[in-house]
Design an enzyme around this catalytic site. Structure first.
Site, PDB file in Angstrom:
ATOM      1  N   GLY A 131      24.309   7.845 -47.471  1.00  0.00           N
ATOM      2  CA  GLY A 131      25.442   8.732 -47.641  1.00  0.00           C
ATOM      3  C   GLY A 131      25.220  10.180 -47.285  1.00  0.00           C
ATOM      4  O   GLY A 131      26.027  11.037 -47.672  1.00  0.00           O
ATOM      5  N   THR A 172      22.286   4.946 -42.845  1.00  0.00           N
ATOM      6  CA  THR A 172      21.089   4.894 -43.679  1.00  0.00           C
ATOM      7  C   THR A 172      21.116   3.644 -44.543  1.00  0.00           C
ATOM      8  O   THR A 172      22.187   3.129 -44.870  1.00  0.00           O
ATOM      9  CB  THR A 172      21.029   6.149 -44.588  1.00  0.00           C
TER      10      THR A 172
END
Length: 529
Positions: free
Chosen positions: A425, A343
């Protein structure tokens, strides 16, 4: 440690320097924060393929100068061929993580770009789309150096990833991992981006690019059809908000875990741990994360299938009640689900005060691993969040959107400061957001808040139980106190720093100056004018 960069008019922050430069160049041309973010999102999708792709999903928080905050949900739904029965017929007990059957949700990211660009145009943004995608096309066609972050991910540790259609040809050399600094070109992706620049972003779903994507998906056996692509539209949503003592926080609604990020900080404030240091600070964040994620796992589903009242969950009475159940002396047991994340979080604030907090993802590192040959598009594996149990909270059903760990954050302080912040995360996003925000709210400079060692409560993939991971440099006395309180901890080395997220932040002062920084764990930084 260097001081946080401060810019007079406008700034951006990104986990890759090329993306930050692309955004800065758009701002210098008179573009607004949305236009800068689209340029950054395009470039990051080329140069940071383990974390981002135009074949992934995204979410936006946009705060206009008049104070209105909008959210864009740009996540795709499961394709027509993605049903529990179809996957059970393949003798599968779970959705695969890699390969064609992991490629089961429509890529939503470009739908989000489309909605955001429409808002920019309505506000007077006028930079042509070819200008916004120019840097991404050039990097893909002429080549870019492989980042240190990508090179740290050992693709050979995941045979299913290497075996995914198109992966080895796109991301390996002679069957071996590439080294940081090696030059890579992506000519088919360059062609696709160039076509989108000419024909418009809608072409990705309902034009020539969409036709090529659909043909390749059918060829490799993915359950997404041309009609699935043609029907897709991103959606405007009302953001969630939470009032703290000195600021109002905003985040995205279901299917994201924005609820968890807000609840975590609401609980943390009620536990009154004082300064963002020491045992009380760390313990409060960890225990608040457990509470917030337990509720998240029940409440955060496809927006169309929500059954919980998010306003009630974020109410002062409910947060008081949840906080009262936290023992500030002892750790509560908790079985967190395993997760990994590929991400990017990026931010932009322009001279008018338009602020963007943006997140885009392929879910796991390199997503499904499938690279479509005609367009060079790397597809996500977000559908792995679905369950093959029809009684679960997130069952696999054609047309349904999966639960999303993605959630961009934004805060407006009572003194007029505006903070756009966030992190990659997966399950760690609410935790990393909270750790960064707590430090910034306490007066720390952005770069110091981002660089401080972090903790991460999770059960990593393949581990038997959840533990508190401590980054290298974490305070030994605090670690010992956590153990004494019943927390199971693990020390992680500097080589594992990506586990603790790539966070970033931009703060606009009431005078219009913008402080900006991005995580030293990433390959990026800030840029501005």
């Amino acid at each position: 440690m260097s001081e946080t960069a401060v810019y007079a008019r406008a700034a951006v922050a990104a986990p890759h320097a090329f993306a930050a430069q692309a955004g800065r160049d758009v701002l210098a041309q008179g573009g607004d924060a949305i236009e800068a973010m689209i340029a950054m999102a395009a470039t990051i999708s080329v140069v940071y393929p383990h974390n981002a792709s135009i074949g992934g999903d995204g979410f936006w928080l946009i705060r206009e100068p008049n104070g209105r905050v909008r959210a864009i949900e740009a996540c795709g739904y499961a394709g027509a061929g993605a049903s529990i029965a179809a996957y059970r017929a393949l003798d599968l007990d779970a959705v695969p993580i890699r390969g064609p059957k992991a490629t089961l949700t429509v890529p939503g990211a470009l739908g989000g770009w489309t909605l955001a660009l429409e808002l920019s145009r309505a506000r007077g943004g006028r930079l042509p789309l070819p200008s916004l995608l120019e840097d991404a096309v050039r990097r893909a066609r002429d080549g870019y150096p492989v980042s240190a972050s990508e090179a740290r991910f050992d693709v050979t540790s995941d045979p299913a990833l290497v075996a995914a259609p198109g992966f080895a040809d796109a991301f390996m050399v002679d069957g071996k991992p590439v080294e940081a600094g090696s030059i890579r070109r992506a000519p088919r992706l360059a062609d696709a981006l160039e076509q989108l620049a000419r024909a418009g972003l809608d072409d990705f779903y309902r034009g020539d690019v969409g036709r090529e994507i659909a043909a390749d998906l059918e060829r490799i056996g993915a359950p997404i059809t041309r009609d699935d692509l043609a029907r897709y539209r991103a959606e405007w949503r009302e953001p969630l908000s939470l009032r703290l003592k000195t600021a109002t926080l905003f985040n995205t609604p279901a299917p994201t875990q924005g609820l968890a990020s807000l609840m975590l900080l609401g609980l943390y404030e009620r536990l009154a741990p004082g300064k963002p240091e020491g045992f009380a600070h760390a313990h409060a964040l960890i225990e608040a994360a457990k509470r917030a994620m337990a509720i998240r796992d029940q409440a955060c589903v496809d927006f169309a299938h929500v059954t919980h009242d998010f306003g009630a969950l974020l109410s002062p009475a409910n947060l008081d009640r949840e906080a009262s159940r936290i023992d500030m002396r002892r750790a509560a047991p908790w079985p967190l689900k395993p997760d990994r994340g590929g991400t990017v979080w990026m931010g932009a604030i322009d001279a008018a005060g338009l602020a963007v907090s943006f997140i885009q993802s392929v879910f796991w590192d390199f997503g499904s691993g499938c690279v479509l040959p005609r367009t060079g598009v790397l597809t996500q594996n977000r559908g792995a969040a679905f369950s093959l149990d029809p009684q679960s909270r997130n069952p696999l059903i054609p047309g349904r959107r999966p639960f999303h760990t993605l959630n961009p954050a934004l805060a407006v302080f009572d003194d007029g400061r505006v903070l756009a912040y966030g992190s990659k995360g997966a399950d760690g996003q609410p935790q990393f957001q909270a750790q960064v925000f707590a430090r910034i709210a306490a007066g720390e400079a952005l770069d110091a808040a981002l660089a401080a060692p972090r903790h991460f409560f999770t059960r990593a993939w393949g581990e038997p139980e959840a533990t508190v991971k401590l980054e290298e440099g974490y305070d030994d006395a605090v670690a010992s106190a956590l153990v004494a309180a019943g927390h199971a901890i693990e020390r992680r080395s500097a080589a594992e720093r990506d586990l603790f997220g790539h966070a970033g932040a931009l703060m606009r002062s009431p005078r219009g100056e913008i402080a900006a920084a991005h995580d030293p764990r990433s390959d990026g930084g800030a840029a501005g004018i």
